[in-house]
Design a protein around this motif. Sequence first.
Motif, short mmCIF file in Angstrom:
data_model
loop_
_atom_site.label_atom_id
_atom_site.label_comp_id
_atom_site.label_asym_id
_atom_site.label_seq_id
_atom_site.Cartn_x
_atom_site.Cartn_y
_atom_site.Cartn_z
N LEU A 224 -1.78 -7.00 3.90
CA LEU A 224 -1.36 -6.60 2.55
C LEU A 224 0.10 -6.14 2.53
O LEU A 224 0.85 -6.49 1.62
N HIS B 22 1.53 -6.84 -1.17
CA HIS B 22 0.44 -6.80 -2.15
C HIS B 22 0.62 -7.85 -3.26
O HIS B 22 0.21 -7.62 -4.40
N LYS C 128 -0.41 -9.06 -8.58
CA LYS C 128 -0.74 -8.04 -7.59
C LYS C 128 -2.04 -8.44 -6.88
O LYS C 128 -3.03 -8.78 -7.52
N ASN D 239 -5.04 -7.47 -3.90
CA ASN D 239 -5.64 -6.34 -3.20
C ASN D 239 -6.73 -6.78 -2.21
O ASN D 239 -7.47 -5.96 -1.70
N CYS E 266 -2.54 -12.37 1.57
CA CYS E 266 -2.92 -11.49 0.48
C CYS E 266 -3.32 -12.36 -0.71
O CYS E 266 -2.68 -13.38 -1.00
#
Length: 85
Positions: A25, A30, A38, A40, A61
């Motif tokens: 990450l 991220h 974005k 996660n 990611c």
Amino acid sequence: MVKEKRAGIVNDTCIHQFDLRDVVLKKYKHICQYCGVKGNTIDHIVPRSKGGKTAFNNLVCACEQCNTEKGDLGLDCFLSIKKSK
């Protein structure tokens, strides 16, 4: 673990184990590598169901939506489907 890049040698008597998820990450800041929002979660580029390993060079990611949509598809197949949407 050092060979698999899941740990690093601190000194002759100490090895530090990495949290692979956190490392991936942070590497990608991220940011989902499939859509740019974005992210996660981490995703196996080559799915485990198709022989992919949980190794640093096979993880990226991803946001939850892309990770779910990709499922166990190969990268080329997933990207071609995503591109056609």
